[in-house]
Motif scaffolding. Structure first.
Motif, mmCIF file in Angstrom:
data_model
loop_
_atom_site.group_PDB
_atom_site.id
_atom_site.type_symbol
_atom_site.label_atom_id
_atom_site.label_comp_id
_atom_site.label_asym_id
_atom_site.label_seq_id
_atom_site.Cartn_x
_atom_site.Cartn_y
_atom_site.Cartn_z
ATOM 1 N N UNK B 45 0.833 -1.206 -0.013
ATOM 2 C CA UNK B 45 0.057 0.061 -0.130
ATOM 3 C C UNK B 45 1.087 0.939 -0.036
ATOM 4 N N UNK B 46 0.305 2.388 -0.310
ATOM 5 C CA UNK B 46 1.066 3.551 -0.369
ATOM 6 C C UNK B 46 1.596 3.801 1.033
ATOM 7 N N UNK B 47 2.532 4.785 1.279
ATOM 8 C CA UNK B 47 3.471 4.845 2.481
ATOM 9 C C UNK B 47 2.923 6.445 3.039
ATOM 10 N N UNK B 48 1.610 6.477 2.797
ATOM 11 C CA UNK B 48 1.095 7.999 3.389
ATOM 12 C C UNK B 48 -0.164 7.505 3.925
ATOM 13 N N UNK B 59 7.877 4.685 6.496
ATOM 14 C CA UNK B 59 8.641 3.776 5.828
ATOM 15 C C UNK B 59 9.242 2.708 6.682
ATOM 16 N N UNK B 77 6.677 12.517 -1.361
ATOM 17 C CA UNK B 77 7.749 12.030 -1.829
ATOM 18 C C UNK B 77 8.999 12.271 -1.230
ATOM 19 N N UNK B 80 9.459 11.203 2.101
ATOM 20 C CA UNK B 80 9.952 9.609 2.091
ATOM 21 C C UNK B 80 11.323 9.787 1.920
ATOM 22 N N UNK B 81 11.766 10.704 1.256
ATOM 23 C CA UNK B 81 13.208 10.763 0.830
ATOM 24 C C UNK B 81 14.103 11.272 1.957
ATOM 25 N N UNK B 82 13.471 12.108 2.759
ATOM 26 C CA UNK B 82 14.191 12.765 4.044
ATOM 27 C C UNK B 82 14.421 11.312 4.684
ATOM 28 N N UNK B 84 14.619 8.340 4.055
ATOM 29 C CA UNK B 84 15.563 7.608 3.696
ATOM 30 C C UNK B 84 16.993 8.202 3.742
#
Lengths: 955, 161
Positions: B45-48, B59, B77, B80-82, B84
């Motif tokens: 499913x989506x991460x939000x 995540x 997004x 999400x990258x922060x 990561x």
């Protein structure tokens, strides 16, 4: 670096972490933590703890706090640690305080001094630690204490320090913009910092500044664009690359800023087109971060002045997102689509399939996002399907927060786009049934108004049909268990107004149902009140139609119960009902005219119709009315008043002894009345408005009945609230009833209170006259023609009120005046709900005065020694006279209104309304063309694979 | 960003950082509600998650969920990258990071987070810079320790003389 355990962690701490890690249940974990807290409490206050040990204790405290337990006993030790000289210890101290303390904690004041000292330190790491704490802990009051040091640090040789200083300054700006408003130019300077890290950090505050005031930063567009260009061309050091993307976080921030700066500004936007286009091309769409940048590009493109080429690229990216397997990308695609359809609605068309897929997706988040998209693309052509879907979804979820949101959206869409009233009512029924307690009460009032006022067409037939269908559906729905209170109120109201209107259902059917409702929801007083009033209306209509009224036995028992109710409101309604049933057809028809809920009621505030009567009374030797202000100087009355006020103002216990009753000095009051005044605490405080006191002098002369009445009033005053709510008038009327026993007097007094519910509209009408004037002066005559909506529904779009056409000119003016004076609430014309809330504002109704009048006549006749029997016809005549007077007055107002162009309440009178109508209404070639074009844009073309599925949804 | 949470798959809290003001009660409520929502979401499913008008981006790394809560109009997004980014920095600092590192050295995870985010804003997007500045602090700490150690030994030596 040892990955497990640290250099300086004792076995104890490791054991703690381990045992918590192994805890099987929350309870076990709690027990361990509580144990630990005990240990720490004991140890931490021991004297002479070595620093290293102390540091570990503090870290253990942080751990406890993180797990959600209270470690406040150790806060002070953490604060002490920040004072330490060794950076090692200091750093732990700062970490702990930033985690423990909020910006308004008392201990902050103890740290400020340390922070000040540390900000001046030679060691940049100390400065960094202090700046971290500054960001978290410094509040509005302490900003000035550290501001100078932070400003100095903006020029610090170390970039890490400059960066943190910028962030600290940003934080100050967030907390109190005024304290640093003279320093914002520093952000511009730091934008040119050599270090990309500092520059990147500076974008955060600049973004916020620009969001608040776009215009003063337009000059920076060129700089931002050139920075973005350099970043995209990989001019930054490799260290900023992230997954082969050059400094993506900086790019995103810059795109956000550009979106703000370019919004609605063609010139600024033109500078951006090239660079945004470049990024579209260069972005690597296989990595997450690349997609993040692409998404930001779409946001930017949809916000700045539109450029067809960029929109095309954006649409491409969206379709890639939507086709992706990743739910994240689908989600972003839906979101981006929602942004882009505002500019180019036609792109939704190619993505119908994907959108439907998302709607059916098991992922809740994605579903919600899709509903958001649908909400944005709702048109009158697809509203039925979309709202239907929304309601289905609403029924299926439990999350109240979201349920409320989606319910209000359904209502909003239905009000805006409803294709027919029938559909609207059905939709509202469903929303109410499933989320009735979550929607705003205003929505219910709007629904009632819609049913009452009809579609706005001149077709009475359609309105009647609408009403009977509503009645029918409500009778069916009542069979279901557990309906929300708000919905029941609507049902009761509609059944009361229109239950018997079309003759399909007999009065006994409807009253039976209403009694059932009142019985089934006996805990809900509001519903009961609505049901009682509805019963009264039904009986009133029956009487007025000169049919024989048989009260059902269950209704009778309900009334008996309500007559003894603890709620004064219910009691009053029950008495009113009883009184109405006792009246004759003519009187009832005047009190409760059928289908007149939308008529305005005029109240003559000056009571000019009483002038003759007063004149007569004065000629007969009565005392003229003296305004309260003049009277208040008088000793005896002020005495009474003080007493009254005392009782009124202090609800608590009185500790001083009550005064002995003083013999009243009778200078002010006519000789014949002395006896009664002694006992009667002048009733005047019961009636706050002066106008009532026009009849004041004659009231106390109601000698015969006063005694009993007085006692009731006394009770009311002592125990009840001494505000002037209808409750007082209830007790008044009931007492009169018991005393007088004459149905006429009784009727009139109940009429007064009953009328109150209707009157609640009255003052607003007057306000709106004021508003009309204001609006007319502000917007001139033309505003009316422009604002005039085509139908009631379109009017709702503007003001979210469903307004009948006959009210349209007024309402459109209201809209105008709303804009002119936003502080003024739009009058809710149908808000006839709780009389306690509304009628406190208006104690001025003619009937109340009449009540006083009746007393007066009674007394007069009693004094004159005339036979009591002769009274009643007089009173009735008087009543009829005044009622007629009111009606006349009403008409006169309407007529005079005609000369005033802003009021066109009379249907079809002058040419003007028709002219304005034809300019904006329905079958207008231009409108229909536009509509058609819209439909085509949204609609399904034969190209799609499964047109049947989407025809209704998208077309 | 309003807050950062690290929750293990069993619902145990590994790290919390609050950038907006939440009272103790609110904090535990947030934790309870969010771990209920996030841990039960299936894979793929989506991460939000939309939550109380805010959005939570999460995540999962091994058995650890990283959650960040942001305003509804932000770029999911990017957040999400922060996350990561933070994980990569942790990885670089600890050398193939695992949950145990974070359990036992959670204070270090805090220090690193402080270098990446300040008051809810991304302050440094270069991994190297972050690692360097954390390392600088650490080395200074080590140096300080050695110093104290040597002074003590000096004192002992002096005393022995």
């Amino acid at each position: 670096m040892g990955s497990q355990g640290g250099f300086y962690q004792s076995k104890e701490f490791l054991d703690l972490v381990k045992s918590i890690g192994e805890a099987r249940s929350k309870a076990e974990e709690d027990r361990i933590v509580l144990n630990e807290i005990e240990t720490l409490k004991r140890r931490i206050s021991e004297p002479d703890i070595p620093k290293r040990k102390m540091k570990e204790y503090i870290i253990r405290l942080v751990y406890i706090e993180m797990l959600g337990h209270d470690a406040s006993f150790g806060y002070i030790h953490a604060v002490k640690m920040t004072h330490d000289d060794s950076l090692l210890v200091k750093r732990t101290g700062y970490l702990a305080v930033t985690l423990f303390l909020n910006e308004d904690h008392d201990l902050i004041i103890l740290i400020v001094n340390t922070i000040q000292k540390d900000l001046k330190s030679d060691n940049y790491l100390v400065v960094c630690a202090a700046l971290n704490a500054v960001c978290k802990l410094i509040n509005e009051e302490t900003i000035p204490a550290v501001l100078p040091q932070v400003m100095e640090l903006l020029a610090h040789p170390k970039e890490a320090v400059r960066k943190k200083a910028i962030m600290a300054l940003h934080r100050f700006y967030q907390k109190s913009p005024s304290s640093v408003s003279h320093l914002v130019s520093n952000f511009r300077k730091r934008l040119c910092d050599n270090d990309p890290g500092v520059m990147g950090a500076t974008l955060c505050p600049l973004f916020e500044l620009i969001a608040r005031d776009v215009n003063s930063y337009k000059d920076l567009v060129i700089s931002f664009v050139s920075i973005l260009k350099q970043v995209a061309e990989r001019r930054l050091s490799k260290a900023y690359d992230y997954h082969q993307m050059p400094a993506p976080f900086i790019q995103i921030k810059l795109l956000k800023i550009l979106a703000l700066l370019g919004s609605g500004d063609k010139q600024a936007s033109e500078n951006m087109y090239t660079v945004v286009g470049d990024i579209f091309r260069k972005c690597d769409s296989s990595s997450n971060i690349g997609n993040a940048v692409l998404y930001e590009c779409i946001c930017c493109v949809s916000s700045i002045y539109p450029n067809p080429k960029l929109l095309e690229s954006a649409a491409d990216v969206i379709s890639r997102f939507l086709k992706s397997d990743s739910h994240n990308l689908k989600y972003m695609g839906i979101d981006a689509l929602g942004r882009l359809i505002k500019i180019s609605p036609e792109i939704a068309e190619q993505h119908q399939l994907a959108v439907i897929d998302c709607l059916e997706d098991p992922d809740d988040t994605l579903k919600r996002k899709t509903f958001e998209l649908l909400y944005k693309m709702t048109k009158s052509t697809n509203v039925e399907v979309i709202v239907d879907r929304m309601i289905d979804y609403m029924i299926s979820i439990n999350d109240n927060h979201y349920k409320t949101e989606i319910a209000s959206r359904c209502v909003e869409l239905a009000e805006q786009f409803a294709p027919s009233n029938q559909w609207f009512i059905q939709t509202m029924n469903r929303v109410f049934e499933h989320a009735g307690d979550l929607v705003n009460i205003k929505v219910a009032h709007n629904l009632m108004r819609l049913i009452a006022e009809g579609f706005g067409e001149d077709d009475d037939n359609a309105d009647t049909k609408l009403r009977s269908s509503a009645v029918e559906s409500y009778l069916r729905i009542l069979g279901e268990p557990k309906l929300p209170s708000v919905f029941l109120q609507v049902i009761c109201w509609v059944l009361g107004e229109y239950g018997t209107a079309d003759g399909m259902f007999s009065a006994s059917d409807i009253t039976g149902k209403l009694c059932d409702v009142a019985e089934a929801y006996s805990n809900d007083e509001t519903v009961k009140a609505y049901a009682t009033t509805a019963l009264m209306k039904i009986y009133a209509f029956e009487i007025a139609a000169r049919r024989k009224v048989d009260m059902l036995p269950e209704c009778q028992s309900l009334m008996e119960e309500l007559l003894a109710s603890h709620s004064t409101d219910l009691q009053q309604r029950a008495y009113e009902l009883q009184a109405v049933i006792g009246l004759d057809a003519h009187a009832v028809a005047c009190i409760m005219p059928s289908d007149a809920s939308c008529e305005d009621i005029e109240v003559d505030r000056d009571l000019s119709f009483l002038n003759d009567y007063i004149q007569e009374a004065i000629e007969k030797g009565a005392q003229p009315y003296i305004p309260e202000s003049e009277r208040s100087g008088m000793l005896n009355i002020s005495n009474f008043r003080n007493q009254d006020h005392h009782e009124a103002s202090s609800h608590g216990l009185r500790f001083e002894a009550y005064e002995l009753p003083k013999p009243a000095v009778q200078s002010r009051i006519p000789q014949t009345l002395i006896a009664s005044t002694e006992i009667v605490p002048v009733p005047e405080p019961m009636y706050p408005r002066e106008s009532y006191q026009t009849t004041m002098p004659s009231i106390p002369s109601d000698a015969g009945s006063a005694e009993l009445k007085l006692r009731l009033e006394g009770v009311q005053k002592k125990w009840g609230r001494s505000t002037y709510t209808p409750a007082t008038s209830t007790s008044n009327s009931t007492s009169q009833k018991t005393v007088n026993g004459t149905s006429q007097g009784d009727g009139a007094s109940t009429v007064s209170s009953m009328r109150e519910t209707y009157d609640s509209r009255k003052p607003q009408v007057e306000v709106s006259h004021e508003k009309q004037k204001l609006a007319a002066s502000l917007f001139g005559g033309s505003s009316k023609t422009e604002k005039r909506p085509a139908t009631g529904h379109k009017a709702a779009k503007a003001s979210s009120h469903v307004v009948e056409k006959s009210h349209v000119p007024k309402s459109s003016l209201e809209v105008a005046s709303e804009k002119a004076a936003p502080a003024q609430q739009p009058p809710d014309l149908l808000d006839l709900g709780e009389p306690t809330a509304t009628s406190t504002a208006l104690q001025l109704d003619p009937f109340k005065q009449l009540e006083g009048l009746l007393d007066a006549t009674e007394v007069a006749s009693a004094v004159n020694g005339a036979p009591a029997a002769s009274r009643s016809p007089d009173i009735m005549a008087l009543y009829a006279d005044t009622a007629a007077g009111i009606h006349n007055k009403n008409d006169a107002d309407l007529l005079s209104g005609l000369s005033n162009p802003s009021v066109t309440n009379m249907p079809g009178t002058t040419a003007m309304p028709q002219v304005t109508q034809s300019s904006s209404k329905g079958p207008n070639p231009k409108d229909s063309l536009e509509k058609d074009a819209l439909v085509r844009q949204m609609g399904v073309n034969p190209s799609s694979q499964n047109p049947n599925l989407f025809k209704d949804l998208l077309g | 960003i309003h807050f950062v949470l690290l929750i293990s798959r069993q619902g145990k809290v590994r790290l919390t950082k609050w950038y907006s003001t939440y009272s103790k009660k609110e904090r535990s409520k947030v934790l309870r509600e969010l771990s209920g929502v996030i841990l039960t979401r299936g894979p793929r499913l989506c991460n939000f998650v939309e939550w109380r008008g805010l959005k939570v981006v999460y995540k999962r790394y091994a058995s650890l969920y990283f959650c960040m809560c942001m305003d509804p109009d932000g770029n999911e997004l990017e957040i999400l990258e922060i996350i990561h980014h933070y994980v990569e920095v942790l990885d670089r600092y600890f050398g193939s990071v695992c949950e145990l590192d974070l359990i036992y050295n959670f204070h270090k995870a805090y220090y690193i987070l402080d270098e990446i985010l300040i008051s809810g804003e991304l302050q440094e997007s270069s991994k190297r810079t972050v690692v360097r500045s954390v390392a600088a602090q650490d080395s200074l700490v080590e140096a300080a320790k050695e110093e104290t150690g040597s002074t003590i030994s000096n004192i002992i030596a002096l005393a022995a003389k």
